[in-house]
Design a protein around this motif. Structure first.
Motif, PDB file in Angstrom:
ATOM      1  N   SER A 278      86.925  32.650  34.563  1.00 20.85           N
ATOM      2  CA  SER A 278      85.839  33.575  34.253  1.00 20.85           C
ATOM      3  C   SER A 278      85.087  33.914  35.535  1.00 20.85           C
ATOM      4  CB  SER A 278      84.875  32.965  33.236  1.00 20.85           C
ATOM      5  OG  SER A 278      83.762  33.819  33.028  1.00 20.85           O
ATOM      6  N   LEU A 279      84.843  35.206  35.740  1.00 19.05           N
ATOM      7  CA  LEU A 279      84.092  35.659  36.913  1.00 19.05           C
ATOM      8  C   LEU A 279      82.867  36.460  36.490  1.00 19.05           C
ATOM      9  CD1 LEU A 279      87.071  36.903  39.151  1.00 19.05           C
ATOM     10  CD2 LEU A 279      85.883  34.714  39.292  1.00 19.05           C
ATOM     11  N   GLY A 280      82.341  36.170  35.335  1.00 14.04           N
ATOM     12  CA  GLY A 280      81.210  36.932  34.824  1.00 14.04           C
ATOM     13  C   GLY A 280      80.003  36.901  35.750  1.00 14.04           C
ATOM     14  N   SER A 281      79.310  38.025  35.862  1.00  9.64           N
ATOM     15  CA  SER A 281      78.108  38.100  36.695  1.00  9.64           C
ATOM     16  C   SER A 281      76.954  37.367  36.023  1.00  9.64           C
ATOM     17  CB  SER A 281      77.719  39.559  36.927  1.00  9.64           C
ATOM     18  OG  SER A 281      78.695  40.244  37.656  1.00  9.64           O
ATOM     19  N   SER A 282      76.044  36.881  36.825  1.00 12.51           N
ATOM     20  CA  SER A 282      74.864  36.226  36.277  1.00 12.51           C
ATOM     21  C   SER A 282      73.986  37.254  35.571  1.00 12.51           C
ATOM     22  CB  SER A 282      74.070  35.562  37.406  1.00 12.51           C
ATOM     23  OG  SER A 282      73.452  36.544  38.222  1.00 12.51           O
ATOM     24  N   LYS A 283      73.139  36.774  34.685  1.00  8.65           N
ATOM     25  CA  LYS A 283      72.233  37.672  33.970  1.00  8.65           C
ATOM     26  C   LYS A 283      71.289  38.367  34.947  1.00  8.65           C
ATOM     27  CE  LYS A 283      72.303  35.181  29.569  1.00  8.65           C
ATOM     28  NZ  LYS A 283      71.501  34.459  28.532  1.00  8.65           N
ATOM     29  N   THR A 284      70.923  37.668  36.020  1.00  6.46           N
ATOM     30  CA  THR A 284      70.031  38.269  37.009  1.00  6.46           C
ATOM     31  C   THR A 284      70.695  39.450  37.688  1.00  6.46           C
ATOM     32  OG1 THR A 284      68.959  36.139  37.423  1.00  6.46           O
ATOM     33  CG2 THR A 284      68.700  37.833  39.108  1.00  6.46           C
ATOM     34  N   VAL A 285      71.949  39.271  38.106  1.00  6.75           N
ATOM     35  CA  VAL A 285      72.687  40.350  38.765  1.00  6.75           C
ATOM     36  C   VAL A 285      72.899  41.510  37.799  1.00  6.75           C
ATOM     37  CG1 VAL A 285      74.905  41.006  39.772  1.00  6.75           C
ATOM     38  CG2 VAL A 285      73.801  38.868  40.460  1.00  6.75           C
ATOM     39  N   ALA A 286      73.340  41.194  36.579  1.00  3.27           N
ATOM     40  CA  ALA A 286      73.610  42.245  35.597  1.00  3.27           C
ATOM     41  C   ALA A 286      72.341  43.027  35.258  1.00  3.27           C
ATOM     42  CB  ALA A 286      74.217  41.630  34.338  1.00  3.27           C
ATOM     43  N   GLY A 287      71.223  42.317  35.100  1.00  2.00           N
ATOM     44  CA  GLY A 287      69.966  42.996  34.790  1.00  2.00           C
ATOM     45  C   GLY A 287      69.491  43.881  35.921  1.00  2.00           C
ATOM     46  N   PHE A 288      69.608  43.392  37.153  1.00  2.00           N
ATOM     47  CA  PHE A 288      69.197  44.177  38.311  1.00  2.00           C
ATOM     48  C   PHE A 288      70.110  45.386  38.485  1.00  2.00           C
ATOM     49  CE2 PHE A 288      68.451  44.137  43.170  1.00  2.00           C
ATOM     50  CZ  PHE A 288      67.411  45.050  43.039  1.00  2.00           C
ATOM     51  N   ALA A 289      71.414  45.210  38.197  1.00  2.00           N
ATOM     52  CA  ALA A 289      72.350  46.333  38.287  1.00  2.00           C
ATOM     53  C   ALA A 289      71.953  47.440  37.322  1.00  2.00           C
ATOM     54  CB  ALA A 289      73.769  45.853  38.003  1.00  2.00           C
ATOM     55  N   ASN A 290      71.497  47.071  36.129  1.00  2.59           N
ATOM     56  CA  ASN A 290      71.081  48.082  35.153  1.00  2.59           C
ATOM     57  C   ASN A 290      69.856  48.849  35.630  1.00  2.59           C
ATOM     58  OD1 ASN A 290      73.140  47.556  33.331  1.00  2.59           O
ATOM     59  ND2 ASN A 290      71.984  45.960  32.270  1.00  2.59           N
ATOM     60  N   ILE A 291      68.975  48.177  36.370  1.00  3.27           N
ATOM     61  CA  ILE A 291      67.817  48.872  36.942  1.00  3.27           C
ATOM     62  C   ILE A 291      68.288  49.874  38.003  1.00  3.27           C
ATOM     63  CG2 ILE A 291      65.758  48.550  38.381  1.00  3.27           C
ATOM     64  CD1 ILE A 291      65.353  45.858  36.964  1.00  3.27           C
ATOM     65  N   LEU A 292      69.228  49.458  38.840  1.00  2.00           N
ATOM     66  CA  LEU A 292      69.736  50.336  39.900  1.00  2.00           C
ATOM     67  C   LEU A 292      70.463  51.554  39.333  1.00  2.00           C
ATOM     68  CD1 LEU A 292      71.093  47.646  42.403  1.00  2.00           C
ATOM     69  CD2 LEU A 292      69.019  49.030  42.658  1.00  2.00           C
ATOM     70  N   ARG A 293      71.081  51.397  38.164  1.00  2.00           N
ATOM     71  CA  ARG A 293      71.806  52.518  37.551  1.00  2.00           C
ATOM     72  C   ARG A 293      70.890  53.701  37.271  1.00  2.00           C
ATOM     73  NH1 ARG A 293      76.717  50.119  36.008  1.00  2.00           N
ATOM     74  NH2 ARG A 293      76.431  47.907  35.529  1.00  2.00           N
ATOM     75  N   GLU A 294      69.611  53.417  37.077  1.00  2.00           N
ATOM     76  CA  GLU A 294      68.652  54.476  36.751  1.00  2.00           C
ATOM     77  C   GLU A 294      68.022  55.099  37.992  1.00  2.00           C
ATOM     78  OE1 GLU A 294      68.463  55.391  33.606  1.00  2.00           O
ATOM     79  OE2 GLU A 294      69.934  53.806  33.199  1.00  2.00           O
ATOM     80  N   MET A 295      68.402  54.630  39.181  1.00  2.00           N
ATOM     81  CA  MET A 295      67.812  55.118  40.432  1.00  2.00           C
ATOM     82  C   MET A 295      68.762  56.078  41.135  1.00  2.00           C
ATOM     83  SD  MET A 295      65.913  51.813  42.102  1.00  2.00           S
ATOM     84  CE  MET A 295      64.528  51.039  41.267  1.00  2.00           C
ATOM     85  N   GLY A 296      68.285  57.302  41.335  1.00  2.00           N
ATOM     86  CA  GLY A 296      69.108  58.280  42.031  1.00  2.00           C
ATOM     87  C   GLY A 296      69.444  57.862  43.445  1.00  2.00           C
ATOM     88  N   SER A 297      68.506  57.190  44.111  1.00  2.00           N
ATOM     89  CA  SER A 297      68.749  56.768  45.493  1.00  2.00           C
ATOM     90  C   SER A 297      69.856  55.721  45.554  1.00  2.00           C
ATOM     91  CB  SER A 297      67.465  56.204  46.107  1.00  2.00           C
ATOM     92  OG  SER A 297      66.960  55.114  45.338  1.00  2.00           O
ATOM     93  N   ALA A 298      69.891  54.823  44.563  1.00  2.00           N
ATOM     94  CA  ALA A 298      70.947  53.816  44.526  1.00  2.00           C
ATOM     95  C   ALA A 298      72.302  54.473  44.276  1.00  2.00           C
ATOM     96  CB  ALA A 298      70.654  52.780  43.452  1.00  2.00           C
ATOM     97  N   ARG A 299      72.342  55.380  43.328  1.00  3.41           N
ATOM     98  CA  ARG A 299      73.595  56.067  43.020  1.00  3.41           C
ATOM     99  C   ARG A 299      74.091  56.862  44.223  1.00  3.41           C
ATOM    100  NH1 ARG A 299      76.549  57.365  38.635  1.00  3.41           N
ATOM    101  NH2 ARG A 299      75.098  56.195  37.324  1.00  3.41           N
ATOM    102  N   GLY A 300      73.167  57.453  44.956  1.00  5.95           N
ATOM    103  CA  GLY A 300      73.566  58.234  46.120  1.00  5.95           C
ATOM    104  C   GLY A 300      74.252  57.406  47.189  1.00  5.95           C
ATOM    105  N   LEU A 301      73.873  56.137  47.296  1.00  9.32           N
ATOM    106  CA  LEU A 301      74.471  55.266  48.312  1.00  9.32           C
ATOM    107  C   LEU A 301      75.892  54.828  47.957  1.00  9.32           C
ATOM    108  CD1 LEU A 301      71.431  52.982  49.234  1.00  9.32           C
ATOM    109  CD2 LEU A 301      72.626  54.551  50.772  1.00  9.32           C
ATOM    110  N   ILE A 302      76.225  54.824  46.677  1.00 12.34           N
ATOM    111  CA  ILE A 302      77.546  54.319  46.276  1.00 12.34           C
ATOM    112  C   ILE A 302      78.313  55.349  45.449  1.00 12.34           C
ATOM    113  CG2 ILE A 302      76.949  51.876  46.391  1.00 12.34           C
ATOM    114  CD1 ILE A 302      76.441  51.934  43.378  1.00 12.34           C
ATOM    115  N   GLU A 303      78.002  56.612  45.625  1.00 13.31           N
ATOM    116  CA  GLU A 303      78.631  57.655  44.817  1.00 13.31           C
ATOM    117  C   GLU A 303      80.153  57.659  44.971  1.00 13.31           C
ATOM    118  OE1 GLU A 303      77.850  62.348  43.712  1.00 13.31           O
ATOM    119  OE2 GLU A 303      77.028  61.501  45.560  1.00 13.31           O
ATOM    120  N   GLN A 304      80.639  57.467  46.196  1.00 11.03           N
ATOM    121  CA  GLN A 304      82.086  57.463  46.416  1.00 11.03           C
ATOM    122  C   GLN A 304      82.726  56.214  45.800  1.00 11.03           C
ATOM    123  OE1 GLN A 304      82.461  57.818  50.664  1.00 11.03           O
ATOM    124  NE2 GLN A 304      81.818  59.968  50.681  1.00 11.03           N
TER     125      GLN A 304
END
Length: 324
Positions: A278-304
């Motif tokens: 199992s390589l599941g992400s921690s709840k902290t990482v998963a929760g923070f990732a969901n916050i970043l999903r809503e940020m245009g600046s974050a998406r712009g950095l990893i669009e490719q």
């Protein structure tokens, strides 16, 4: 070097053989870097069933006595993409090969080259966050099979920021930066940042420093398609990264490591299967990732990276079957 005869018996042997070519090519100051290990300086070496020889300075494996038919007689590289490495995958693989190495991105280039070109065995495993286009010609020339496990880019960005924040604190051990050199130049950017402050985080990601941008900007595409560590991927970058993925023997998704290991087993023509992991992400990482999903600046950095991951997921995830 250190000769490990068994778990409790270790012998240090000083180099005394002169290798003039290494000195002439600037790879060693004196050229005195060869050695001989035999019964005269390592009594019991001939009968040691679990013999290992490692470099005395950096603990890099120089030689390990093979265990015959129990070892995989193939060469395999797992291209690591995460800043925080997939140790569980390595642990599943390391003992199955005569010579095994992880985190090879931390080794000098000549050491990595020597590992890939090792002449005395066909049983080699290595993993590391290396640039694919730099090493792909040598790896193919030396008969390596390759594998890569892809991760949701938002989760990787979240983990990188959390690691960076941790590394910037006084409580972080000095080993953090020695294990992850790229963090050294970025910690100042987040030292005083509250990651729960969405506005401050948005501002940081909208105008990252050059060092922070290097850490966060489409790391997967750069690793797969850039010609080296200093130049950007050729355009169009997403297509170049997908071309690189097409050359890799085993491609999998981090949320389904068992399917990836099954594919690795097929690529290596193994008669036995790997244990489930199992390589599941921690709840902290998963929760923070969901916050970043809503940020245009974050998406712009990893669009490719997001485009590459979406295409890989489309190919690797079986289509749903409608029932009538």
């Amino acid at each position: 070097m250190i000769v490990h005869l068994d778990a409790d018996h270790h012998v240090a042997v000083e180099a005394f053989v002169y290798r003039p070519l290494l000195k002439e090519q600037g790879l060693h100051n004196t050229g005195i870097c060869g050695f001989v290990a035999d019964e005269s300086n390592c009594p019991g070496i001939g009968a040691a069933a679990k013999l290992e020889i490692t470099d005395g300075e950096n603990n890099v494996l120089i030689y390990r006595r093979g265990a015959g038919g129990d070892l995989i007689q193939q060469k395999f590289l797992r291209l690591e993409t995460q800043l925080f490495r997939s140790f569980a995958l390595d642990e599943e693989m390391l003992h199955r090969f005569q010579m095994s190495y992880r985190a090879i991105e931390l080794l000098p280039e000549e050491t990595t080259r020597s590992i890939f070109a090792m002449p005395f065995t066909n049983s080699i495993y290595a993993s590391g966050r290396i640039f694919w286009r730099v090493w792909e010609p040598l790896l193919h020339d030396r008969g390596f099979k390759m594998g890569i496990l892809l991760r949701d880019p938002f989760e990787e960005m979240a983990e990188r920021l959390l690691i960076l924040k941790w590394a910037s604190t006084p409580e972080a051990s000095s080993s953090a930066n020695s294990l992850m050199p790229m963090l050294q130049t970025c910690t100042g950017a987040v030292r005083d940042l509250d990651l729960s402050d969405a506005a401050a985080l948005e501002a940081l990601l909208s105008r990252p420093s050059d060092e922070l941008r290097t850490l966060l900007y489409n790391p997967l595409v750069y690793q797969l398609a850039a010609p080296n560590a200093f130049d950007p991927p050729p355009s169009p970058a997403v297509a170049a990264a997908l071309d690189s993925l097409a050359e890799i023997d085993a491609v999998g998704l981090r949320d389904d490591p068992d399917s990836f290991l099954a594919l690795v087993g097929a690529v290596l023509d193994l008669p036995r299967t790997f244990a489930p992991i199992s390589l599941g992400s921690s709840k902290t990482v998963a929760g923070f990732a969901n916050i970043l999903r809503e940020m245009g600046s974050a998406r712009g950095l990893i669009e490719q990276d997001l485009e590459v991951y979406a295409e890989a997921r489309r190919v690797l995830t079986p289509a749903s079957v409608e029932t009538v």
